[in-house]
Design a protein around this motif. Structure first.
Motif, PDB file in Angstrom:
ATOM      1  N   VAL A  13      57.026  15.561 149.970  1.00 52.99           N
ATOM      2  CA  VAL A  13      58.121  16.034 148.891  1.00 52.99           C
ATOM      3  C   VAL A  13      58.550  14.729 147.991  1.00 52.99           C
ATOM      4  O   VAL A  13      59.150  13.836 148.443  1.00 52.99           O
ATOM      5  CB  VAL A  13      59.278  16.472 149.404  1.00 52.99           C
ATOM      6  N   VAL A  14      58.331  15.040 146.586  1.00 53.85           N
ATOM      7  CA  VAL A  14      58.618  14.184 145.730  1.00 53.85           C
ATOM      8  C   VAL A  14      59.469  14.543 144.762  1.00 53.85           C
ATOM      9  O   VAL A  14      59.734  15.731 144.250  1.00 53.85           O
ATOM     10  CB  VAL A  14      57.239  13.750 144.778  1.00 53.85           C
ATOM     11  N   GLU A  15      60.531  13.681 144.256  1.00 54.77           N
ATOM     12  CA  GLU A  15      61.801  14.207 143.651  1.00 54.77           C
ATOM     13  C   GLU A  15      61.857  13.192 142.417  1.00 54.77           C
ATOM     14  O   GLU A  15      61.217  12.036 142.343  1.00 54.77           O
ATOM     15  CB  GLU A  15      62.966  14.046 144.488  1.00 54.77           C
ATOM     16  N   PHE A  16      62.604  13.337 141.355  1.00 54.51           N
ATOM     17  CA  PHE A  16      63.001  12.489 140.285  1.00 54.51           C
ATOM     18  C   PHE A  16      64.199  12.413 140.267  1.00 54.51           C
ATOM     19  O   PHE A  16      65.379  13.051 140.331  1.00 54.51           O
ATOM     20  CB  PHE A  16      62.566  13.031 138.912  1.00 54.51           C
ATOM     21  N   HIS A  17      64.794  11.149 140.708  1.00 54.57           N
ATOM     22  CA  HIS A  17      66.151  10.853 141.001  1.00 54.57           C
ATOM     23  C   HIS A  17      66.653  10.115 139.589  1.00 54.57           C
ATOM     24  O   HIS A  17      66.146   9.149 139.079  1.00 54.57           O
ATOM     25  CB  HIS A  17      66.437   9.884 142.126  1.00 54.57           C
ATOM     26  N   GLY A  21      64.530   6.970 139.804  1.00 50.76           N
ATOM     27  CA  GLY A  21      63.315   7.496 138.993  1.00 50.76           C
ATOM     28  C   GLY A  21      62.368   8.231 140.125  1.00 50.76           C
ATOM     29  O   GLY A  21      62.979   8.759 141.148  1.00 50.76           O
ATOM     30  N   ASN A  22      61.260   8.227 139.866  1.00 48.77           N
ATOM     31  CA  ASN A  22      60.126   9.056 141.092  1.00 48.77           C
ATOM     32  C   ASN A  22      60.216   8.479 142.300  1.00 48.77           C
ATOM     33  O   ASN A  22      60.079   7.399 142.217  1.00 48.77           O
ATOM     34  CB  ASN A  22      58.753   9.206 140.091  1.00 48.77           C
ATOM     35  N   ARG A  23      60.277   9.512 143.145  1.00 51.68           N
ATOM     36  CA  ARG A  23      60.176   8.549 144.624  1.00 51.68           C
ATOM     37  C   ARG A  23      59.709   9.680 145.665  1.00 51.68           C
ATOM     38  O   ARG A  23      59.976  11.081 145.330  1.00 51.68           O
ATOM     39  CB  ARG A  23      61.436   8.153 145.206  1.00 51.68           C
ATOM     40  N   ILE A  24      59.238   9.489 146.634  1.00 55.19           N
ATOM     41  CA  ILE A  24      58.984  10.401 147.963  1.00 55.19           C
ATOM     42  C   ILE A  24      60.052  10.391 148.599  1.00 55.19           C
ATOM     43  O   ILE A  24      60.573   9.589 149.233  1.00 55.19           O
ATOM     44  CB  ILE A  24      57.782   9.755 148.607  1.00 55.19           C
ATOM     45  N   GLU A  25      60.575  11.671 148.587  1.00 55.82           N
ATOM     46  CA  GLU A  25      61.874  12.196 149.379  1.00 55.82           C
ATOM     47  C   GLU A  25      61.449  12.289 150.916  1.00 55.82           C
ATOM     48  O   GLU A  25      62.253  12.064 151.764  1.00 55.82           O
ATOM     49  CB  GLU A  25      62.444  13.551 148.705  1.00 55.82           C
ATOM     50  N   PHE A  26      60.386  13.025 151.086  1.00 59.31           N
ATOM     51  CA  PHE A  26      60.155  13.511 152.489  1.00 59.31           C
ATOM     52  C   PHE A  26      58.611  13.265 152.660  1.00 59.31           C
ATOM     53  O   PHE A  26      57.656  13.637 151.761  1.00 59.31           O
ATOM     54  CB  PHE A  26      60.462  14.753 152.719  1.00 59.31           C
ATOM     55  N   PHE A  46      54.314   9.257 140.903  1.00 55.27           N
ATOM     56  CA  PHE A  46      53.938   9.195 139.235  1.00 55.27           C
ATOM     57  C   PHE A  46      52.828  10.029 139.180  1.00 55.27           C
ATOM     58  O   PHE A  46      52.729  10.617 138.270  1.00 55.27           O
ATOM     59  CB  PHE A  46      53.792   7.608 139.110  1.00 55.27           C
ATOM     60  N   LEU A  47      51.826  10.238 140.192  1.00 55.30           N
ATOM     61  CA  LEU A  47      50.773  10.948 140.136  1.00 55.30           C
ATOM     62  C   LEU A  47      51.069  12.443 140.266  1.00 55.30           C
ATOM     63  O   LEU A  47      50.744  13.313 139.495  1.00 55.30           O
ATOM     64  CB  LEU A  47      49.604  10.747 141.211  1.00 55.30           C
ATOM     65  N   ALA A  48      52.182  12.643 140.943  1.00 54.45           N
ATOM     66  CA  ALA A  48      52.562  13.994 141.320  1.00 54.45           C
ATOM     67  C   ALA A  48      53.611  14.663 140.096  1.00 54.45           C
ATOM     68  O   ALA A  48      53.462  15.931 139.926  1.00 54.45           O
ATOM     69  CB  ALA A  48      53.319  14.199 142.449  1.00 54.45           C
ATOM     70  N   MET A  49      54.219  13.670 139.404  1.00 54.78           N
ATOM     71  CA  MET A  49      55.076  14.110 138.235  1.00 54.78           C
ATOM     72  C   MET A  49      54.793  13.326 137.086  1.00 54.78           C
ATOM     73  O   MET A  49      55.545  12.378 136.718  1.00 54.78           O
ATOM     74  CB  MET A  49      56.498  13.754 138.784  1.00 54.78           C
ATOM     75  N   PRO A  50      53.914  13.692 136.456  1.00 54.56           N
ATOM     76  CA  PRO A  50      53.251  12.851 135.150  1.00 54.56           C
ATOM     77  C   PRO A  50      54.356  13.284 133.934  1.00 54.56           C
ATOM     78  O   PRO A  50      55.186  13.998 134.307  1.00 54.56           O
ATOM     79  CB  PRO A  50      51.979  13.667 134.819  1.00 54.56           C
ATOM     80  N   ASP A  51      54.408  12.245 133.055  1.00 56.35           N
ATOM     81  CA  ASP A  51      54.922  12.225 131.833  1.00 56.35           C
ATOM     82  C   ASP A  51      55.260  13.704 131.324  1.00 56.35           C
ATOM     83  O   ASP A  51      54.393  14.527 131.177  1.00 56.35           O
ATOM     84  CB  ASP A  51      54.633  11.415 130.915  1.00 56.35           C
ATOM     85  N   SER A  52      56.404  14.034 130.864  1.00 54.88           N
ATOM     86  CA  SER A  52      56.663  15.411 130.252  1.00 54.88           C
ATOM     87  C   SER A  52      56.618  16.651 131.216  1.00 54.88           C
ATOM     88  O   SER A  52      56.492  17.621 130.779  1.00 54.88           O
ATOM     89  CB  SER A  52      55.559  15.678 129.256  1.00 54.88           C
ATOM     90  N   VAL A  53      56.580  16.344 132.515  1.00 57.32           N
ATOM     91  CA  VAL A  53      56.437  17.482 133.503  1.00 57.32           C
ATOM     92  C   VAL A  53      57.712  18.470 133.498  1.00 57.32           C
ATOM     93  O   VAL A  53      57.725  19.666 133.460  1.00 57.32           O
ATOM     94  CB  VAL A  53      56.207  16.912 135.042  1.00 57.32           C
ATOM     95  N   HIS A  54      58.730  17.701 132.819  1.00 59.18           N
ATOM     96  CA  HIS A  54      60.085  18.495 132.682  1.00 59.18           C
ATOM     97  C   HIS A  54      59.830  19.708 131.671  1.00 59.18           C
ATOM     98  O   HIS A  54      60.374  20.446 131.427  1.00 59.18           O
ATOM     99  CB  HIS A  54      61.155  17.432 132.446  1.00 59.18           C
ATOM    100  N   MET A  55      58.904  19.661 130.660  1.00 59.58           N
ATOM    101  CA  MET A  55      58.709  20.638 129.467  1.00 59.58           C
ATOM    102  C   MET A  55      57.777  21.833 129.886  1.00 59.58           C
ATOM    103  O   MET A  55      57.838  22.755 129.245  1.00 59.58           O
ATOM    104  CB  MET A  55      57.786  20.015 128.659  1.00 59.58           C
ATOM    105  N   VAL A  80      49.141  19.283 143.779  1.00 55.42           N
ATOM    106  CA  VAL A  80      50.815  19.332 143.401  1.00 55.42           C
ATOM    107  C   VAL A  80      50.976  20.738 142.720  1.00 55.42           C
ATOM    108  O   VAL A  80      50.251  21.068 141.988  1.00 55.42           O
ATOM    109  CB  VAL A  80      51.200  18.216 142.429  1.00 55.42           C
ATOM    110  N   CYS A  81      52.031  21.588 143.264  1.00 53.79           N
ATOM    111  CA  CYS A  81      52.380  22.746 142.635  1.00 53.79           C
ATOM    112  C   CYS A  81      53.900  22.263 142.451  1.00 53.79           C
ATOM    113  O   CYS A  81      54.655  21.943 143.409  1.00 53.79           O
ATOM    114  CB  CYS A  81      52.015  24.022 143.533  1.00 53.79           C
ATOM    115  N   PHE A  82      54.276  22.919 141.462  1.00 53.11           N
ATOM    116  CA  PHE A  82      55.989  23.035 141.310  1.00 53.11           C
ATOM    117  C   PHE A  82      56.278  24.179 140.454  1.00 53.11           C
ATOM    118  O   PHE A  82      55.645  24.809 139.755  1.00 53.11           O
ATOM    119  CB  PHE A  82      56.347  21.656 140.532  1.00 53.11           C
TER     120      PHE A  82
END
Length: 103
Positions: A13-17, A21-26, A46-55, A80-82
């Motif tokens: 489980v990866v999160e953006f804090h 910043g990006n980190r492995i949470e679990f 960083f591979l799981a949440m590339p730039d502009s993923v929030h868009m 990765v699925c989000f």
């Protein structure tokens, strides 16, 4: 009968804090020391949440985890699925650190 290699090695489980910043949470099962020596697991957030993923409301990302060793190690594939979650739906359950509120 031949024993098959596991289909999944880990579920991460990866999160953006907002501060860290990006980190492995679990990780399940936890990453072994040897795996962390052989593969660049520090790049997974960083591979799981590339730039502009929030868009994007939802998406999928596929990657091959880089290795850190010159030894022959099998490739590790990442999938990765989000799906974005409206912050209003989790605000009641969030902590000040999660919601960036100042207390």
């Amino acid at each position: 009968r031949m024993s098959a290699a596991p289909v999944f090695h880990h579920i991460l489980v990866v999160e953006f804090h907002h501060k860290d910043g990006n980190r492995i949470e679990f990780a399940h099962p936890p990453l072994s020391e040897q795996e962390q020596k052989d593969y660049a697991y520090d790049l997974v957030p960083f591979l799981a949440m590339p730039d502009s993923v929030h868009m994007a409301d939802s998406d999928s990302v596929f990657f091959i985890l880089p290795t850190k060793t010159t030894e022959a190690v099998p490739p590790v594939y990442g999938v990765v699925c989000f799906h974005q979650v409206d912050s209003a739906s989790v605000r009641a359950a969030s902590t000040p650190a999660q919601s960036r509120e100042i207390t």
